[in-house]
Each structure stands twice: as structure tokens, then as C-alpha cells.
Motif scaffolding. Structure first.
Motif, PDB file in Angstrom:
ATOM      1  N   ARG A 105     126.212  24.018 -25.884  1.00 28.55           N
ATOM      2  CA  ARG A 105     125.559  22.953 -26.348  1.00 28.55           C
ATOM      3  C   ARG A 105     125.245  23.151 -27.824  1.00 28.55           C
ATOM      4  O   ARG A 105     125.325  22.239 -28.714  1.00 28.55           O
ATOM      5  CB  ARG A 105     124.163  22.772 -25.534  1.00 28.55           C
ATOM      6  N   LEU A 106     124.836  24.281 -28.339  1.00 27.83           N
ATOM      7  CA  LEU A 106     124.575  24.810 -29.366  1.00 27.83           C
ATOM      8  C   LEU A 106     125.696  24.407 -30.380  1.00 27.83           C
ATOM      9  O   LEU A 106     125.452  23.900 -31.547  1.00 27.83           O
ATOM     10  CB  LEU A 106     123.695  25.975 -29.594  1.00 27.83           C
ATOM     11  N   GLY A 107     126.858  24.942 -29.981  1.00 22.17           N
ATOM     12  CA  GLY A 107     127.980  24.745 -30.612  1.00 22.17           C
ATOM     13  C   GLY A 107     128.482  23.138 -31.096  1.00 22.17           C
ATOM     14  O   GLY A 107     128.837  22.831 -32.016  1.00 22.17           O
ATOM     15  N   ILE A 150     121.807  12.071 -34.543  1.00 20.87           N
ATOM     16  CA  ILE A 150     120.756  12.060 -33.388  1.00 20.87           C
ATOM     17  C   ILE A 150     121.274  12.755 -32.113  1.00 20.87           C
ATOM     18  O   ILE A 150     120.302  13.793 -31.666  1.00 20.87           O
ATOM     19  CB  ILE A 150     120.784  10.467 -33.141  1.00 20.87           C
ATOM     20  N   VAL A 151     122.473  12.724 -31.899  1.00 19.92           N
ATOM     21  CA  VAL A 151     122.827  13.410 -30.758  1.00 19.92           C
ATOM     22  C   VAL A 151     122.870  14.979 -31.016  1.00 19.92           C
ATOM     23  O   VAL A 151     122.752  15.825 -30.030  1.00 19.92           O
ATOM     24  CB  VAL A 151     124.508  13.196 -30.364  1.00 19.92           C
ATOM     25  N   ALA A 152     123.197  15.522 -32.122  1.00 23.22           N
ATOM     26  CA  ALA A 152     123.119  16.880 -32.263  1.00 23.22           C
ATOM     27  C   ALA A 152     121.393  17.449 -32.094  1.00 23.22           C
ATOM     28  O   ALA A 152     121.432  18.498 -31.794  1.00 23.22           O
ATOM     29  CB  ALA A 152     123.277  17.307 -33.857  1.00 23.22           C
ATOM     30  N   CYS A 153     120.561  16.577 -32.766  1.00 18.50           N
ATOM     31  CA  CYS A 153     119.081  17.007 -32.436  1.00 18.50           C
ATOM     32  C   CYS A 153     118.797  17.018 -31.048  1.00 18.50           C
ATOM     33  O   CYS A 153     118.125  17.865 -30.480  1.00 18.50           O
ATOM     34  CB  CYS A 153     118.131  15.970 -33.039  1.00 18.50           C
ATOM     35  N   GLY A 154     119.458  16.146 -30.093  1.00 17.23           N
ATOM     36  CA  GLY A 154     119.164  16.216 -28.687  1.00 17.23           C
ATOM     37  C   GLY A 154     119.772  17.321 -28.196  1.00 17.23           C
ATOM     38  O   GLY A 154     119.056  18.089 -27.181  1.00 17.23           O
ATOM     39  N   LEU A 155     121.318  17.697 -28.593  1.00 17.90           N
ATOM     40  CA  LEU A 155     121.655  18.824 -27.743  1.00 17.90           C
ATOM     41  C   LEU A 155     121.055  20.003 -28.453  1.00 17.90           C
ATOM     42  O   LEU A 155     121.168  21.158 -27.561  1.00 17.90           O
ATOM     43  CB  LEU A 155     123.150  18.835 -28.118  1.00 17.90           C
ATOM     44  N   GLY A 175     118.319  19.863 -24.288  1.00 19.81           N
ATOM     45  CA  GLY A 175     119.596  20.057 -24.310  1.00 19.81           C
ATOM     46  C   GLY A 175     120.553  18.933 -23.422  1.00 19.81           C
ATOM     47  O   GLY A 175     121.252  18.968 -22.980  1.00 19.81           O
ATOM     48  N   VAL A 176     119.841  17.543 -23.962  1.00 16.58           N
ATOM     49  CA  VAL A 176     120.634  16.604 -23.563  1.00 16.58           C
ATOM     50  C   VAL A 176     121.419  15.602 -24.621  1.00 16.58           C
ATOM     51  O   VAL A 176     120.812  15.890 -25.872  1.00 16.58           O
ATOM     52  CB  VAL A 176     119.916  15.565 -22.494  1.00 16.58           C
ATOM     53  N   SER A 225     113.570  16.583 -14.815  1.00 15.40           N
ATOM     54  CA  SER A 225     114.126  16.870 -15.983  1.00 15.40           C
ATOM     55  C   SER A 225     114.403  15.939 -16.669  1.00 15.40           C
ATOM     56  O   SER A 225     114.808  14.594 -16.458  1.00 15.40           O
ATOM     57  CB  SER A 225     115.322  17.502 -15.392  1.00 15.40           C
ATOM     58  N   PRO A 226     114.749  16.302 -18.213  1.00 15.89           N
ATOM     59  CA  PRO A 226     115.153  15.451 -18.996  1.00 15.89           C
ATOM     60  C   PRO A 226     116.719  14.757 -18.726  1.00 15.89           C
ATOM     61  O   PRO A 226     117.080  13.830 -19.162  1.00 15.89           O
ATOM     62  CB  PRO A 226     115.298  15.919 -20.491  1.00 15.89           C
ATOM     63  N   LYS A 227     117.246  15.753 -18.014  1.00 16.37           N
ATOM     64  CA  LYS A 227     118.703  15.222 -17.671  1.00 16.37           C
ATOM     65  C   LYS A 227     118.420  13.978 -16.552  1.00 16.37           C
ATOM     66  O   LYS A 227     119.782  13.318 -16.417  1.00 16.37           O
ATOM     67  CB  LYS A 227     119.392  16.396 -16.836  1.00 16.37           C
ATOM     68  N   GLN A 228     117.535  13.816 -16.116  1.00 15.58           N
ATOM     69  CA  GLN A 228     117.424  12.545 -15.139  1.00 15.58           C
ATOM     70  C   GLN A 228     117.228  11.444 -15.689  1.00 15.58           C
ATOM     71  O   GLN A 228     117.160  10.544 -15.244  1.00 15.58           O
ATOM     72  CB  GLN A 228     116.508  13.028 -14.103  1.00 15.58           C
TER      73      GLN A 228
END
Length: 538
Positions: free
Chosen positions: A190-192, A310-315, A320-321, A432-435
Motif C-alpha cells: 500500500r505504501l509503495g 487524494i488516493v495516495a493520501c488514503g493509501l 489504508g483504503v 472498518s474503513p474498508k466497509q
């Protein structure tokens, strides 16, 4: 054991793995078990691991990759955005079944009267889960217990998890140099990915900046050649009018002016030979276009690149989403306010970026005095921004914090819960945020309405979407307006080609106020209703 302040995510996950390795969700929902583990992880952090089994060894971690991954995620979930552990729901965690075993006791030796002592108080209930004896149990979080209640059977529960797993698990040893835990790999990936997307955003900004610089250079060169052509024209020729401002401070632009400009611009094209090209010539050749370029394409790419950011900030965040930046950390649901704030910020900053860049390159003299190369925004647009970025989110937060209704699936602790075992509470509106789902934008925020469409939110989303779409169309029309006449006027008058962003009228502002006002009124009413319902005796 480790001091609470020194226990890291991996250490917490190892203890969690030992404690819950053989647990399963009794209702078949992975989120149920994840919720139980997250509650335990908070307590593990608070106690520094005291009162829990020893941490799992490297061998145990490697032999249970999926369970380890889940424990590692729960340990991360138990930390706030700033990295600090979240406070636990209680200091005593009891995995307890309401049905006595063959010996007439509960939870492998726990006296049946222990949870009912007057000095014991249940703060939260999680589960149900099934452990090694294949009996459904709930995790009871006690914020106070009578530790002497089981003294007659030689049981003294202490802060931590009780009962402990029967089978001891080898203590953890230090990780060898270069050893990589399998469950950490998803986090590293994810960080990558976040780093790659952030890099795309940086490269995109540099690319658009280089494009603007080259287009400004082409315009400057074309203007110099155009001036020479006009100066060489005989007196009385129409070309003479191409560089003269009329009473309205505009050029008298004729078809002959366009022909002369196109010819002047064509002279700036480099020849086909690339043998003696410099680095700048290579970049110049890459960005060259035979026709006059508009700002529409770089604007669209700027919006796309900002989405990557924005996606990079979330991941990269602990959530981690993909779209973690749009998820409310309090409820783990997609936030309508965050969506609007992000959208308007992206659109306006993108427009200001491309227009200001071209202004600054074409009219560099303004840089010496002030920031006048940035286009102005009308008062109505500032008001619209204030509503979207400041007023509405602030009032929404005030309503939420003042009323603080029970969140979806979350119930206040009650002594009767111990006996009735009603549906257990959860950590957040979503476990979870993933939900988080995009349906969160139009469904209710209070208990019992989380699966129903909220008309006020739907109306708010539709009107906001239409207003943003209309403004994007206005911006597109403006950014496509780059022409030879605009560039020539900027050079003659020494003024910026883009002086203002599109104006929004009273109707636009009225619809925006109506949408936000209706949404906030309904939100306040629902909060009042939820608060009243939570206080009504059952």
C-alpha cells in the motif's frame, strides 16, 4: 511485558495472535471478528501487554499468515491518525458464554455469579465468536469488576483478557536482520502504491508547468515575429490595426491579423533535424503544436493528477483504503462534506494553477509588484466557497458534536445486556474503513436509518453535483478561449489574459444555500430524534 508507550503495532499484533488464533466469527461475518480483535488491541496497548498471553514467535507468525495479517490490521486499527493508541473500552476483557458448561460454570472456570456482582460494570459487548471449545461467546469489556467475586474458587480476574488460552505459545524472539513478516507485506505494498501515485502527481505538476513554459515561450517568440510583420506593413494597411487598442481598450482584430499571427507562429517551429538539439530544444519540440493550444487539456490532466494525490493520501494513511481521505474517521463512512470540500478544492485550485501559470509567463512584469497574475474570484464565488469549505462542514460538526447520537450499530452499555445478550455493539458506524460504501453519501447517519435513502442527503448530493458540473462547463469554456487575439491583447496592454474565474450568479448561490440549509436542518432534526430515542425508556 513491554511498557504501554513502547508497545508497537507488531508487538500488539503478536499478542493478539496468541490470544485469538483459534477464534472464528460465530455469525460468519469477518467484520465481527475484526471488531473483537480491534477492541482487544486497544486494551493491549493500554496495559502494555500485561494480563495477556505471551507474544507469538516468528514460527507461529509464519505458520498463520492469514490470521497474522488480520491481527496486524486490527493492531493498526486500534491507533489514531497521529499514531497514538486509542483508549480501551474497559480494562477487563472477558470471553464469556451465557450457557454453563458441564461443571455448571462459565468460561472454563469463571463463577456464574461473577459478571452479576454489583461492583462489576459492562462497558461494551462485542462478538459473537467461537473459540477452541466451539461454543459461541461474546467479548465483554468491563470498566469495573469485583476482583474478589471468585475468591471462593481461587479465581481472581485481573486487568487484561480472561480466560487465557490454555495452550501456551512460545515467546517471541527478536526478528533476524532482513526477516520480513508476511502480513506486513500488504501494508508495504500500500505504501509503495501511495508513493508511486504521489510521484505521478509531482511529475504531472512538473509536466504541466513545463508545458506552460514552452507555450509561453512560443507565444513570446510569435509576438516578436508578429510585431515585425505589422511594422513592415505599409501605412493604411489593415495589419496596422492588429497592434492598436481602440477606445474600448481592445484590439481591432481582423482576419488578416489571424493570418499574420499563424504565419509568425509557424516560423517558431524547429526544423526536423535533431542532431544539434539541446535539452531545451528537445522539450520545446515535444510540446510544439501546429495549432494554438488551449488550457483545457492541461486542466483536465491536473484534475486527474490531483485524484492520484487524494488516493495516495488514503493509501498512505492508517486507514489504508483508496479513498481514505473522503472517509470520516469518526464513523468510517464516506462523508458528504469531505466529498464537497475535496471536489471544490480540486476544481478551483486546478483552474488557478493552469491560468496563473500562463498569466505569469506571458506577463512577467506583474511578478515584480504583487500576485496579480492569479485570476480574481467574484464575491459570489467566494461566498459559494465559504459555504462549501467552511460554513457547512463547521455547522455539520457542531450538530453532530452537540447531539452526539448513537452511531450506527453502537449501543450504550446497560446491565441488562449481560443477561439478554442483545446484538453486540461495534466500534464505529462501520467496523472498518474498508466497509465504507459510496451509498454512505445518500443513506442515513443515525441508528436504524443506515440502510435507508435519506432524501435530504440525496437532494444535497444532486444539487451539489449539478452545480459543480455547471461550473466545470464554465471553466472549460474559459480555458478553451486561448486565441491569438487574447495573447496579442495581453502583450499590447501588458495585462493578464485571464483576469477572472467564471462568475456565479444569484441563482447559483441561492441553490447552493438552499441545498446546504435543507441538509443541515434535516441533520439537526435527525440528531434530535436520535437523541430523544436513546433517552426514551424501553
Amino acid at each position: 511485558m513491554t511498557d504501554a508507550a513502547d508497545l508497537d503495532v507488531q508487538g500488539c499484533a503478536r499478542i493478539l495472535l496468541t490470544s485469538s488464533r483459534d477464534w472464528q466469527a460465530a455469525d460468519g461475518r469477518p467484520a465481527t471478528l475484526a471488531n473483537v480483535r480491534a477492541a482487544l488491541a486497544r486494551l493491549i496497548y493500554a496495559l502494555g501487554g500485561e494480563g495477556f498471553p505471551e507474544a507469538a514467535s516468528n514460527t507461529v507468525v509464519r505458520s498463520n499468515p492469514e490470521i497474522w495479517s488480520a491481527c496486524f490490521a486490527a493492531a493498526q486499527e486500534a491507533r489514531a491518525a497521529d499514531g497514538k493508541p486509542l483508549p480501551p473500552e474497559g480494562r477487563y476483557a472477558v470471553l464469556w458464554s451465557p450457557d454453563p458448561d458441564a461443571d455448571g460454570k462459565l468460561a472454563s472456570g469463571l463463577p456464574i455469579n461473577w459478571p452479576y456482582q454489583p461492583t462489576s460494570h459492562v462497558a461494551r459487548i462485542f462478538g459473537p465468536v467461537i473459540d477452541g471449545d466451539n461454543r459461541p461467546k461474546h467479548l465483554f469489556m468491563f470498566d469495573a469488576v469485583d476482583e474478589n467475586a471468585g475468591i471462593d474458587v481461587d479465581i481472581r480476574p485481573a486487568p487484561g483478557l480472561w480466560p487465557k488460552p490454555v495452550a501456551p505459545v512460545p515467546a517471541a524472539s527478536a526478528l533476524p536482520t532482513g526477516d520480513v513478516i508476511t502480513a506486513a507485506m500488504p501494508s508495504q505494498r500500500r505504501l509503495g502504491m501511495a508513493t508511486i501515485m504521489f510521484g505521478i502527481w509531482v511529475v504531472s505538476c512538473l509536466y504541466v508547468g513545463a508545458w506552460q513554459w514552452i507555450q509561453g515561450d512560443i507565444a513570446t517568440r510569435s509576438w516578436a515575429a508578429f510585431q515585425r510583420t505589422v511594422a513592415a506593413a505599409p501605412d493604411g494597411d489593415d495589419l496596422r490595426k492588429c497592434t492598436q487598442l481602440n477606445a474600448e481598450k481592445k484590439l481591432t482584430w481582423l482576419p488578416a491579423c489571424d493570418r499574420a499571427w499563424n504565419a509568425a507562429r509557424a516560423e517558431q517551429k524547429l526544423n526536423d533535424s535533431t542532431k544539434s538539439n539541446s535539452i531545451y530544444d528537445t522539450v520545446y519540440r515535444h510540446f510544439w503544436t501546429d495549432a494554438q493550444s488551449s488550457l483545457l487539456r492541461p486542466f483536465i490532466w491536473t484534475l486527474v493528477a490531483t485524484c492520484f494525490l487524494i488516493v495516495a493520501c488514503g493509501l498512505g494513511s492508517e486507514r489504508g483504503v483508496w479513498f481514505g481521505a473522503l472517509i470520516d474517521p469518526r464513523t468510517n463512512r464516506f462523508s458528504l462534506s469531505r466529498m464537497q470540500q475535496t471536489t471544490w478544492t480540486t476544481v478551483l485550485l486546478g483552474a488557478l494553477f493552469v491560468t496563473s501559470g500562463l498569466n505569469a509567463i506571458l506577463v512577467p512584469s506583474t511578478l515584480d509588484a504583487s500576485l496579480e497574475f492569479i485570476p480574481a474570484m467574484a464575491g459570489a464565488l467566494w461566498a459559494a466557497l465559504g459555504i462549501n469549505l467552511v460554513a457547512s462542514p463547521y455547522l455539520s460538526a457542531l450538530i453532530r458534536d452537540a447531539k452526539d447520537p448513537p452511531r450506527v450499530g453502537q449501543k450504550a452499555a446497560d446491565p441488562s445486556l449481560v443477561k439478554s445478550l442483545v446484538t453486540p455493539a461495534t466500534l464505529n458506524s462501520n467496523e472498518s474503513p474498508k466497509q465504507a460504501s459510496w451509498l454512505d453519501l445518500v443513506t442515513g447517519e443515525t441508528e436504524g436509518t443506515e440502510k435507508d435513502v435519506d432524501i435530504s442527503r440525496l437532494q444535497h448530493l444532486i444539487i451539489s453535483g449539478l452545480l459543480i458540473a455547471v461550473y466545470l462547463l464554465q471553466l472549460g469554456k474559459l480555458l478553451r478561449s486561448v486565441s491569438a487575439e487574447m495573447i496579442a491583447t495581453a502583450f499590447v496592454s501588458n495585462k493578464m489574459p485571464f483576469t477572472d474565474l467564471p462568475y456565479v450568479g444569484e441563482t447559483f448561490l441561492g441553490l447552493l444555500l438552499l441545498s446546504h440549509g435543507g441538509y443541515l436542518v434535516f441533520k439537526a432534526r435527525q440528531s434530535n430524534d436520535a437523541a430523544s430515542a436513546s433517552q426514551t425508556p424501553k
